[in-house]
Structures are given as C-alpha cells and as structure tokens.
Scaffold this active site. Structure first.
Site, PDB file in Angstrom:
ATOM      1  N   ARG A  75     -27.005 -23.736 -41.819  1.00 35.09           N
ATOM      2  CA  ARG A  75     -25.650 -24.516 -42.299  1.00 35.09           C
ATOM      3  C   ARG A  75     -26.148 -25.577 -42.899  1.00 35.09           C
ATOM      4  O   ARG A  75     -27.110 -26.272 -42.444  1.00 35.09           O
ATOM      5  CB  ARG A  75     -24.677 -24.507 -41.099  1.00 35.09           C
ATOM      6  CG  ARG A  75     -24.080 -23.254 -40.727  1.00 35.09           C
ATOM      7  CD  ARG A  75     -23.095 -23.577 -39.676  1.00 35.09           C
ATOM      8  NE  ARG A  75     -23.476 -24.127 -38.362  1.00 35.09           N
ATOM      9  CZ  ARG A  75     -23.583 -25.181 -37.981  1.00 35.09           C
ATOM     10  NH1 ARG A  75     -22.983 -26.354 -38.778  1.00 35.09           N
ATOM     11  NH2 ARG A  75     -24.436 -25.861 -36.833  1.00 35.09           N
ATOM     12  N   TYR A 204     -26.617 -17.952 -46.748  1.00 35.51           N
ATOM     13  CA  TYR A 204     -27.089 -17.908 -45.407  1.00 35.51           C
ATOM     14  C   TYR A 204     -25.676 -17.960 -44.367  1.00 35.51           C
ATOM     15  O   TYR A 204     -24.883 -18.947 -44.543  1.00 35.51           O
ATOM     16  CB  TYR A 204     -28.087 -18.804 -44.883  1.00 35.51           C
ATOM     17  CG  TYR A 204     -28.585 -18.460 -43.861  1.00 35.51           C
ATOM     18  CD1 TYR A 204     -30.080 -17.766 -43.796  1.00 35.51           C
ATOM     19  CD2 TYR A 204     -28.661 -19.256 -42.443  1.00 35.51           C
ATOM     20  CE1 TYR A 204     -30.675 -17.408 -42.803  1.00 35.51           C
ATOM     21  CE2 TYR A 204     -29.203 -18.803 -41.373  1.00 35.51           C
ATOM     22  CZ  TYR A 204     -30.350 -17.958 -41.323  1.00 35.51           C
ATOM     23  OH  TYR A 204     -31.071 -17.756 -40.340  1.00 35.51           O
ATOM     24  N   SER A 255     -24.597 -25.504 -31.419  1.00 35.48           N
ATOM     25  CA  SER A 255     -25.232 -24.537 -32.154  1.00 35.48           C
ATOM     26  C   SER A 255     -26.698 -24.615 -31.374  1.00 35.48           C
ATOM     27  O   SER A 255     -27.295 -25.629 -31.337  1.00 35.48           O
ATOM     28  CB  SER A 255     -25.372 -24.824 -33.561  1.00 35.48           C
ATOM     29  OG  SER A 255     -23.981 -24.775 -34.241  1.00 35.48           O
TER      30      SER A 255
HETATM   31  P1  GTP Z   1     -25.477 -20.558 -32.013  1.00 34.77           P
HETATM   32  O1  GTP Z   1     -25.689 -19.279 -32.559  1.00 34.77           O
HETATM   33  O2  GTP Z   1     -26.413 -21.596 -33.159  1.00 34.77           O
HETATM   34  O3  GTP Z   1     -24.105 -21.122 -31.952  1.00 34.77           O
HETATM   35  O4  GTP Z   1     -26.318 -20.896 -30.654  1.00 34.77           O
HETATM   36  P2  GTP Z   1     -26.061 -20.480 -29.156  1.00 34.77           P
HETATM   37  O5  GTP Z   1     -25.298 -21.574 -28.618  1.00 34.77           O
HETATM   38  O6  GTP Z   1     -25.454 -19.311 -28.893  1.00 34.77           O
HETATM   39  O7  GTP Z   1     -27.694 -20.679 -28.426  1.00 34.77           O
HETATM   40  P3  GTP Z   1     -28.652 -19.560 -27.901  1.00 34.77           P
HETATM   41  O8  GTP Z   1     -28.217 -18.995 -26.832  1.00 34.77           O
HETATM   42  O9  GTP Z   1     -29.093 -18.609 -29.173  1.00 34.77           O
HETATM   43  O10 GTP Z   1     -30.048 -20.337 -27.632  1.00 34.77           O
HETATM   44  C1  GTP Z   1     -30.523 -21.275 -28.703  1.00 34.77           C
HETATM   45  C2  GTP Z   1     -31.994 -21.548 -28.075  1.00 34.77           C
HETATM   46  O11 GTP Z   1     -32.109 -22.212 -26.785  1.00 34.77           O
HETATM   47  C3  GTP Z   1     -32.854 -20.476 -27.915  1.00 34.77           C
HETATM   48  O12 GTP Z   1     -34.086 -20.514 -28.469  1.00 34.77           O
HETATM   49  C4  GTP Z   1     -32.864 -20.167 -26.427  1.00 34.77           C
HETATM   50  O13 GTP Z   1     -34.179 -19.449 -26.092  1.00 34.77           O
HETATM   51  C5  GTP Z   1     -32.827 -21.638 -25.971  1.00 34.77           C
HETATM   52  N1  GTP Z   1     -31.997 -21.506 -24.601  1.00 34.77           N
HETATM   53  C6  GTP Z   1     -30.946 -20.860 -24.180  1.00 34.77           C
HETATM   54  N2  GTP Z   1     -30.417 -21.006 -22.909  1.00 34.77           N
HETATM   55  C7  GTP Z   1     -31.405 -21.795 -22.304  1.00 34.77           C
HETATM   56  C8  GTP Z   1     -31.452 -22.422 -21.107  1.00 34.77           C
HETATM   57  O14 GTP Z   1     -30.892 -21.963 -20.146  1.00 34.77           O
HETATM   58  N3  GTP Z   1     -32.519 -23.279 -20.891  1.00 34.77           N
HETATM   59  C9  GTP Z   1     -33.480 -23.668 -21.832  1.00 34.77           C
HETATM   60  N4  GTP Z   1     -34.494 -24.205 -21.784  1.00 34.77           N
HETATM   61  N5  GTP Z   1     -33.411 -22.982 -23.188  1.00 34.77           N
HETATM   62  C10 GTP Z   1     -32.192 -22.293 -23.500  1.00 34.77           C
HETATM   63  C1  SPV Z   2     -24.184 -22.064 -35.493  1.00 36.28           C
HETATM   64  O1  SPV Z   2     -24.663 -22.609 -36.442  1.00 36.28           O
HETATM   65  O2  SPV Z   2     -23.558 -22.538 -34.662  1.00 36.28           O
HETATM   66  C2  SPV Z   2     -24.220 -20.407 -35.471  1.00 36.28           C
HETATM   67  C3  SPV Z   2     -24.923 -19.887 -36.695  1.00 36.28           C
HETATM   68  O3  SPV Z   2     -23.411 -19.980 -34.718  1.00 36.28           O
HETATM   69  S1  SPV Z   2     -24.008 -19.994 -38.267  1.00 36.28           S
HETATM   70  O4  SPV Z   2     -23.441 -18.595 -38.441  1.00 36.28           O
HETATM   71  O5  SPV Z   2     -24.900 -20.186 -39.172  1.00 36.28           O
HETATM   72  O6  SPV Z   2     -22.983 -20.970 -38.269  1.00 36.28           O
HETATM   73 MN    MN Z   3     -22.408 -21.019 -33.188  1.00 33.85          MN
END
Ligand code: GTP
Ligand code: SPV
Ligand code: MN
Length: 596
Positions: A75, A204, A255
């Site tokens: 983004r 993207y 994010s």
């Molecule tokens: P968006 O899709 O961008 O909104 O992200 P999200 O909040 O869903 O994040 P996601 O669960 O994909 O995790 C993002 C990163 O943080 C990944 O590389 C994970 O491996 C890491 N991560 C997730 N949970 C944990 C945790 O409990 N501890 C640590 N150290 N890292 C974590």
């Molecule tokens: C985020 O950035 O919080 C996402 C990925 O979940 S995007 O769809 O690119 O916003």
């Molecule tokens: Mn998100």
C-alpha cells in the site's frame, strides 16, 4: 467497441460502466459472473499473458504465482487520499484532495488508459450475501490479476447483481486502472459522499482490490459513523472451551502485526480441549444486535495474507489453507514450480528466482521473498473456518483486543477500566512500522485502533464515534490491550507468540465473562501471577515477567509523548480522551516521584 451481453438491466450501473468505458476506451468489456468456468478461463488467459505462472500442480494444485512490478509491492499511504468537500472532514491524519480536482486529475490519467486492453466489470458483495450488513460494490479494472483476486476475496458476480437488483443506485463505484504502473501517476482516491473510489497506477493489494481497504474500511467507516455502526481493521475469532462454551473475540492489530496468525491460532498442549476457529482475519463490520450485544461479520470471502514467517509451527492452519487454489504474489520460486519464503519450514533451495524475477543463490544477503509477499486464498480452504463465517447475523463479540508492535513499555496484556479507558488505549496505540506500506519512517507511530491508514473521515470524529457507541450497546464487549512484540535487552522477543497467545486469550475470555480475577494497576487490570496458565511453556520466567511488567517510569514517558499525538488530532479530539490521558499521567507521575 464489441460488448458481450450485459448481465444486468440496472440503468444506473449500465450508465456508469458506459461512462467509464468512454473515458478509458478499452478494446473489450468483460462482465465477471463469478462462476468456476469463468475462473478457469481467466486463469488460462492470465497464464497465456504470463501474468500468472502455474506452479507445480502436483505439489500445489490450482496454485499460481504472480510477480508484481518491483515498484508496486505494498500500500502507498502517501498516495492515498480522502476527497471530501472540505479538508476538515478528512481530518489531520489523512491526505486530502479537493474532489473536483481529484476527478479532474485522475480523469485525465484514465483518458484512453485501457486502449488495447480488456475492461473487467467486477460486481461483488462485501459480507455474507444475504446479510443485512452486506454492501454491493462494482469494480472496473484493467487487471486480470485484480479480477482473479476479487474472485477469491469477495462474493463476486451473479450474487452481487442479484442483490443490487434492477433499479437500485446503492452500490460502490470502484474505478481502477493499472495504466503504466508509474509511481508518479499513482493515486488511490476516495469520495465518501459519492460512494466512489478512483484508483490508478498500482495493481497491488489494498491499492487495487477495491473491496478491501478502500470500500470495507475507508468508505465503510464513513457510512458506519453516519449509520451508527463500526467498520474496523479487526480479525474475528471463535473460541470453544473444553466445556463447549463458545465466545467470539475481535482484535485490531496494525498491518503485518499478527491478525491472520491470531485468527488461525492452534492452542498449545496444555490447552487440551480448546479450539480456535476463524471468522475473519482482517476486517470486521460491527453492529448492535440481539441481546444488546455487538455483532460482527467478516465482509471478505478470502485471505490476502503475509507469507514470510508462515510455517507449520507458527501457523499450520494457514499452511493448509494455501495448499491449493492460491495465488502467491512476490514470494520466491524455483524453475520447476515450487515456492519458498523466509521463515518457511524447509531450507532455501540453492538456486531460486527471487520476488523481482532475478536469479537468487543460497547465502545471498538479499531476501528471496519480499517481506510483504502475500497469498490470496479462499476462506473455505481454512481447516479451522468457523461455521458462522458466512452467517448473515454474524457473531456476538465478548471482547475487543487492541495491540501493536512495541519493543518496550506495553505489557503482554492489560484490561481497560471501562469503555472510555479502552477507547483511550485504542486511540493511543502505537506500533513500529512494517513492510505492509511503502515509504513510512521507521519507528513507532500512533495508529488508533489500527485504523490510521483506513479512516474515511476525521480521526477525532472517529474516536468520538467510538465513545458514542457505548450508549448504543447495552451489553458491550470488554476492551483489552496486548503486545506480542516486547523485546529483552538482547533484542529478542520476550514472548514466544503464535499458538502461545492462547494463554493470553484465555484470560481475556475469562475476564470478559467475569470468571477470573486480576490485579489493578494505575494503567489498567493485569493478570495476577497465577491467573495465566503457563503450563508446558519453555520460556524463562524472568522473560515472562519482563513481558508482563508495568514500569511506571516507561509509562510516564509513554503518556507524556501521547500529548503530541493528541495535539495533532486538533479540535475534534474528544475531551474525555485528553482528560483520561492527563488523569493517568498525573497518577503515574505521582507513583514515579512520590511526594516527600
Ligand atoms: P495484514 O494482513 O497486513 O493486515 O497483517 P496481519 O495483522 O494479519 O499480520 P500477520 O498475522 O500476517 O503477521 C504478520 C507477521 O507477524 C508475520 O511475519 C508473522 O509471522 C508475524 N507474527 C504474527 N504473530 C506473531 C506473534 O505472536 N509473535 C511474533 N513474534 N510474530 C508474529
Ligand atoms: C494491510 O496492509 O493491512 C493488508 C494488506 O491487509 S493490503 O490488502 O495491501 O492492505
Ligand atoms: Mn490488513
């Protein structure tokens, strides 16, 4: 211009599509119906155009690979605009563009931008199709990749046109063209008053899949304020106890701060009998419903999740979700159709093709997969999908958790004293920046409710709306703050995270149901030493203590530094929040420097 048969007679939709086609001058117009046959055909076309590369179909059935333009990998918050009649409506945290100017500027860029290309018309529903929560959008795009992703992420095609009907004007108009994918001609503009989105220059994720951040958060948050509900950057999970008691929890993490992982959590052994299931992994629409409770639906139908760090130890449910019918964007691949990323279970192959499409050899200091590489997978692939994920009524929320990525200060878990204090904790949440957005300064930034990049209107008014919701929810969820990312002196995470977060979740659920005690501190309720089940956890108790510690000297710095943020919010900052900050700061100061 040859046009295929149009699958609707809705004059408002047809007139808008005609108008956009006159502007962009595509060679062809293709209406997407969302069928399996259409998906197959689109994938074949995308493969023929080399937009998608098929993976090894034995290892990865139905899966494909996509390289985005290397200048287009996340983004772009600096190119994202809220185009309200006045700048004040967009508020001090959003970029603003005058709507007249935005339509003129982007209109000039759309002029002839689809010459030689196909214009896909993608009708879609956000929310379970039959749900009173659901909203219809139509995205026009010149990207076959976007059309395919929308087919996974939304209820696309026929159900959307059926819901819209022949006469309604009530649909979001989402205009999207990648054009030449030039960052100098890249804009993501939102017109909340017109229920319209104009996006150009990026293919993207959240820049281009207009149902997601643009409609389901920015436009929806504006509608939600006017209509008395909440559109939030939250996962929704279902927790079932060994006794069969089911609770629902929503959590707002910025994010790339762990929503997908938390929503798919597998409890550790010492939580035998507990099951966590996923309702949503990124967005929640919350409305007051039966029993005076806050009910939530996930508006999406798929996951656009961060790939690096995903493996069978951290997130087995995600690994199983992406085994088939998944689009991988910007991970690393091999010439024989396998994929790899940093943090995958296996070692990297000696020779690979990196996310930029270039040869990569093991030992290279460059990352093979982009840190914001993503999977697009249907939620129906998730072995832990809640049976209510598609329920029109949604699920009743018992607790809302806020949480950022903070190396210091913020403890593992904290419960707010009350709704106002909880809104304050969300409003002042800070997080260290991640790869999910391009061009951000490193370090901690304030990200209220994880919505800083996603609010469709003024931030102070958004926080006021949160405060106002209290009186509309007779049985509100309890509000919490967590931090999985606190670090020790050695720079390592103190808390193991992932499945172990169940230990925190259990306390949150027990607190929400009034089943367990807590210790009052000056900044909120925290678990007493024995309140959290740490059975079987192989972490030094000093690290656990450090992860949970409340250090009033650190809190003094924290609360004092929040003043700058509150000043930035300006005159619409709700007074209860500034008073809350002052009260906490005075109390903490007195604790740090007791009067002689
Ligand atoms: P968006 O899709 O961008 O909104 O992200 P999200 O909040 O869903 O994040 P996601 O669960 O994909 O995790 C993002 C990163 O943080 C990944 O590389 C994970 O491996 C890491 N991560 C997730 N949970 C944990 C945790 O409990 N501890 C640590 N150290 N890292 C974590
Ligand atoms: C985020 O950035 O919080 C996402 C990925 O979940 S995007 O769809 O690119 O916003
Ligand atoms: Mn998100």
């Amino acid at each position: 211009m040859p046009t295929e048969e149009r699958p609707t007679t809705n004059p408002h939709l047809l007139a808008w599509v005609d108008e956009m086609a006159r502007l962009c001058k595509p060679d062809r117009i293709q209406w997407c119906d969302g069928s399996a046959e259409e998906r197959k055909r689109l994938i074949e076309q995308a493969v023929a155009q080399k937009v998608l590369l098929p993976l090894d179909q034995k290892k990865w059935p139905g899966c494909h690979y996509h390289h985005s333009n290397p200048n287009d990998v996340a983004r772009v918050e600096h190119l994202t605009f809220i185009c309200t009649p006045t700048k004040a409506e967009a508020g001090p945290t959003n970029n603003w563009m005058d709507p007249v100017e935005a339509y003129r500027k982007l209109g000039a860029l759309y002029e002839g931008s689809m010459q030689g290309r196909t214009m896909y018309v993608v009708p879609y529903v956000m929310g379970p199709t039959e749900s009173p929560f659901a909203k219809v959008g139509v995205e026009i795009t010149d990207s076959i990749y976007v059309a395919l992703n929308m087919g996974v992420m939304t209820r696309m095609g026929k159900p959307a046109l059926a819901r819209l009907g022949d006469t309604s004007r009530d649909f979001n108009k989402g205009m999207h063209s990648v054009r030449d994918c030039n960052p100098d001609r890249r804009f993501i503009c939102h017109f909340p008053q017109d229920n319209t989105i104009w996006s150009i220059g990026s293919g993207y994720g959240g820049n281009a899949l207009l149902g997601k951040k643009c409609l389901a958060l920015r436009i929806a948050s504006y509608l939600a304020r006017n209509e008395g509900w909440l559109a939030e950057h939250m996962l929704i999970l279902e927790a079932e106890s060994p006794e069969g008691e089911v609770s629902y929890v929503a959590a707002a993490f910025p994010s790339a701060c762990g929503k997908t992982n938390f929503a798919m959590l597998i409890p550790p052994k010492s939580f035998d009998g507990w099951t966590i299931r996923t309702v949503g992994d990124d967005i929640a629409w919350l409305q007051v419903g039966d029993g005076g409770r806050l009910w939530a639906v996930n508006p999406e139908a798929g996951y656009f999740g961060v790939v690096p760090g995903t493996n069978f130890k951290t997130n087995p449910n995600a690994m199983r979700t992406i085994e088939r019918d998944t689009i991988f964007t910007n991970v690393a691949r091999t010439s024989d159709g396998d994929v790899w990323w940093e943090g995958k279970d296996n070692e990297p192959y000696p020779e690979m093709i990196d996310w930029k499409g270039q040869a990569w050899t093991k030992g290279s200091k460059d990352k093979a997969a982009h840190p914001n590489s993503r999977f697009t997978a249907p939620m129906s692939n998730n072995p832990a999908l809640s049976r209510f994920a598609d329920h029109p009524k949604g699920v009743p929320i018992s607790a809302i958790i806020f949480g950022g990525r903070r190396s210091t200060t913020i403890p593992l878990v904290l419960q707010s004293f009350n709704w106002t204090h909880g809104v304050f904790l969300g409003a002042t949440m800070g997080s260290e920046t991640t790869a999910a957005a391009q061009g951000l300064k490193e370090g901690v930034r304030r990200d209220p409710m994880a919505m800083l990049p996603f609010m469709g209107y003024d931030a102070g008014s958004y926080l006021q709306h949160w405060l106002d919701m209290q009186v509309d929810i007779p049985n509100p969820p309890k509000l919490f703050l967590v931090n999985w990312f606190r670090k020790g002196a050695n720079g390592k995470f103190l808390w193991p995270g992932y499945g172990e977060n169940m230990r925190v979740l259990k306390w949150v659920i027990d607190r929400a149901h009034g089943k367990i005690g807590a210790k009052e501190t000056l900044v909120g309720w925290v678990p007493r030493a024995t309140d959290i089940n740490l059975g079987g956890l192989d972490v030094p108790s000093a690290d656990i203590d450090a992860a949970m510690k409340i250090d009033y000297a650190e809190w003094e710095t924290e609360l004092a530094s929040e003043e700058e943020w509150f000043q930035k919010l300006g005159p619409t900052l709700p007074r209860p929040l500034s008073l809350q900050r002052e009260l906490l700061l005075e109390r903490v100061r007195a604790a740090v420097r007791p009067p002689a």
